[in-house]
Motif scaffolding. Sequence first.
Motif, PDB file in Angstrom:
ATOM      1  N   VAL A 157       0.862  -1.185   0.000  1.00 50.08           N
ATOM      2  CA  VAL A 157       0.000   0.000   0.000  1.00 50.08           C
ATOM      3  C   VAL A 157       0.896   1.233   0.000  1.00 50.08           C
ATOM      4  N   LEU A 158       0.692   2.119  -0.994  1.00 49.84           N
ATOM      5  CA  LEU A 158       1.557   3.279  -1.176  1.00 49.84           C
ATOM      6  C   LEU A 158       0.828   4.582  -0.848  1.00 49.84           C
ATOM      7  N   ASN A 159       1.598   5.602  -0.440  1.00 47.41           N
ATOM      8  CA  ASN A 159       1.041   6.942  -0.336  1.00 47.41           C
ATOM      9  C   ASN A 159       1.312   7.707  -1.632  1.00 47.41           C
ATOM     10  N   ARG A 160       0.959   8.982  -1.673  1.00 47.51           N
ATOM     11  CA  ARG A 160       1.077   9.750  -2.919  1.00 47.51           C
ATOM     12  C   ARG A 160       2.527   9.994  -3.312  1.00 47.51           C
ATOM     13  N   PHE A 161       3.454   9.724  -2.371  1.00 45.57           N
ATOM     14  CA  PHE A 161       4.878   9.896  -2.672  1.00 45.57           C
ATOM     15  C   PHE A 161       5.539   8.564  -3.026  1.00 45.57           C
ATOM     16  N   ASP A 162       4.721   7.532  -3.285  1.00 46.16           N
ATOM     17  CA  ASP A 162       5.200   6.198  -3.661  1.00 46.16           C
ATOM     18  C   ASP A 162       6.007   5.549  -2.543  1.00 46.16           C
ATOM     19  N   ARG A 163       5.650   5.871  -1.297  1.00 45.12           N
ATOM     20  CA  ARG A 163       6.275   5.235  -0.142  1.00 45.12           C
ATOM     21  C   ARG A 163       5.340   4.159   0.409  1.00 45.12           C
ATOM     22  N   VAL A 164       5.918   3.072   0.905  1.00 45.92           N
ATOM     23  CA  VAL A 164       5.124   1.950   1.403  1.00 45.92           C
ATOM     24  C   VAL A 164       4.572   2.274   2.784  1.00 45.92           C
ATOM     25  N   LEU A 165       3.241   2.258   2.902  1.00 44.40           N
ATOM     26  CA  LEU A 165       2.587   2.480   4.190  1.00 44.40           C
ATOM     27  C   LEU A 165       2.377   1.172   4.950  1.00 44.40           C
ATOM     28  N   SER A 166       2.059   0.109   4.219  1.00 46.08           N
ATOM     29  CA  SER A 166       1.819  -1.182   4.860  1.00 46.08           C
ATOM     30  C   SER A 166       1.970  -2.294   3.833  1.00 46.08           C
ATOM     31  N   VAL A 167       2.122  -3.523   4.338  1.00 50.44           N
ATOM     32  CA  VAL A 167       2.253  -4.712   3.488  1.00 50.44           C
ATOM     33  C   VAL A 167       1.274  -5.747   4.010  1.00 50.44           C
ATOM     34  N   LYS A 168       0.469  -6.322   3.118  1.00 46.27           N
ATOM     35  CA  LYS A 168      -0.522  -7.322   3.511  1.00 46.27           C
ATOM     36  C   LYS A 168      -0.340  -8.581   2.690  1.00 46.27           C
ATOM     37  N   GLY A 169      -0.217  -9.724   3.370  1.00 44.32           N
ATOM     38  CA  GLY A 169      -0.119 -10.999   2.676  1.00 44.32           C
ATOM     39  C   GLY A 169      -1.506 -11.558   2.371  1.00 44.32           C
ATOM     40  N   TYR A 170      -1.629 -12.221   1.189  1.00 47.19           N
ATOM     41  CA  TYR A 170      -2.926 -12.793   0.810  1.00 47.19           C
ATOM     42  C   TYR A 170      -2.900 -14.306   0.728  1.00 47.19           C
ATOM     43  N   ASN A 171      -1.846 -14.931   1.202  1.00 47.86           N
ATOM     44  CA  ASN A 171      -1.824 -16.347   1.522  1.00 47.86           C
ATOM     45  C   ASN A 171      -0.755 -16.528   2.594  1.00 47.86           C
ATOM     46  N   GLU A 172      -0.572 -17.752   3.072  1.00 46.47           N
ATOM     47  CA  GLU A 172       0.360 -17.963   4.179  1.00 46.47           C
ATOM     48  C   GLU A 172       1.781 -17.556   3.810  1.00 46.47           C
ATOM     49  N   ASP A 173       2.200 -17.946   2.613  1.00 45.27           N
ATOM     50  CA  ASP A 173       3.550 -17.585   2.179  1.00 45.27           C
ATOM     51  C   ASP A 173       3.701 -16.069   2.077  1.00 45.27           C
ATOM     52  N   GLY A 174       2.665 -15.403   1.557  1.00 45.10           N
ATOM     53  CA  GLY A 174       2.711 -13.959   1.416  1.00 45.10           C
ATOM     54  C   GLY A 174       2.781 -13.254   2.752  1.00 45.10           C
ATOM     55  N   GLN A 175       2.009 -13.721   3.742  1.00 50.23           N
ATOM     56  CA  GLN A 175       2.028 -13.088   5.061  1.00 50.23           C
ATOM     57  C   GLN A 175       3.360 -13.328   5.754  1.00 50.23           C
ATOM     58  N   ALA A 176       3.901 -14.553   5.600  1.00 49.13           N
ATOM     59  CA  ALA A 176       5.209 -14.840   6.200  1.00 49.13           C
ATOM     60  C   ALA A 176       6.289 -13.937   5.612  1.00 49.13           C
ATOM     61  N   LEU A 177       6.204 -13.728   4.295  1.00 42.17           N
ATOM     62  CA  LEU A 177       7.173 -12.857   3.642  1.00 42.17           C
ATOM     63  C   LEU A 177       7.005 -11.412   4.099  1.00 42.17           C
ATOM     64  N   ALA A 178       5.761 -10.958   4.204  1.00 38.38           N
ATOM     65  CA  ALA A 178       5.492  -9.584   4.661  1.00 38.38           C
ATOM     66  C   ALA A 178       6.030  -9.363   6.073  1.00 38.38           C
ATOM     67  N   ASP A 179       5.902 -10.382   6.920  1.00 39.58           N
ATOM     68  CA  ASP A 179       6.362 -10.258   8.304  1.00 39.58           C
ATOM     69  C   ASP A 179       7.885 -10.297   8.412  1.00 39.58           C
ATOM     70  N   SER A 180       8.544 -10.924   7.435  1.00 42.51           N
ATOM     71  CA  SER A 180       9.998 -11.098   7.523  1.00 42.51           C
ATOM     72  C   SER A 180      10.791  -9.902   7.016  1.00 42.51           C
TER      73      SER A 180
END
Length: 269
Positions: A81-104
């Motif tokens: 999720v980006l803001n208007r300056f193309d900076r990452v505000l948050s990361v959300k995983g949409y499967n187990e592998d994705g969430q594990a990667l987001a957390d790491s």
Amino acid sequence: MNKQIRDAFDAVHAEERLKAQTKAFLHPKISGGSPRPVRRSSRLVPILLCVVLLLTGCGAWTVFAPTATVSVDINPSLELVLNRFDRVLSVKGYNEDGQALADSLSLRFQSCEAALRLLLGQGDIAALLKQDEELTLTVVGGSDAQNTRVLDTLQTCTAGQPNTYCATAALQEVQDAHALGLSYGKYRIYLALKEWDATITPEEVQSQTMRSLRERLEALQQNTSQPDGATEPVSQNNGNGQGNGQGNKNGKGQGPHSGQHNSQNKDKS
């Protein structure tokens, strides 16, 4: 003699009165002036505080308001999720592998480009790319200018990488994807598969790699004369009533908010 003594005492009393009058005159000036200016200044304090808070709040809203999303799909599926300056505000995983990667990974407040390079260099994704797995990157929901800018970033980060697809999409499609618990890339392939196999479920799509899903779709298209429920053969649909068409890998395709993948030409070995 008595008159001289009285005149002397009168001079003393006059001097004391003069001192008292002088003290009364100087006291307001020494203590900060008359009461009226003090009261006027005190009334300005809350006004100035309100102005400061307003300016601070506007700045915070600009920095922390989400304006665009980048969907990253290979088998880990996640979204930046980006803001208007193309900076990452948050990361959300949409499967187990994705969430594990987001957390790491620590991606918050990184630039979009820096976050993508960290993701693509991460062990699991790098290994999958070496195995010719398919990577889909989609920017969604920003202004036309931001979508174009972020799409250019996606293409720069994946330049020279085979089996990589970059595109833009409409916000409504992403909301529909999230309602099914899917990232946008997985949602697109789910819609295409469902046209040919009505039994496919979001849960099945969620747990498979993009390459295996694409191969399943190609097999269905080759072995089935027409999609389920269709009265005549139709072209592959991208889920918004428009044909996918062909494009160049890592190309801009139809431009922002087209809702179309900009590439379907997969490298063949």
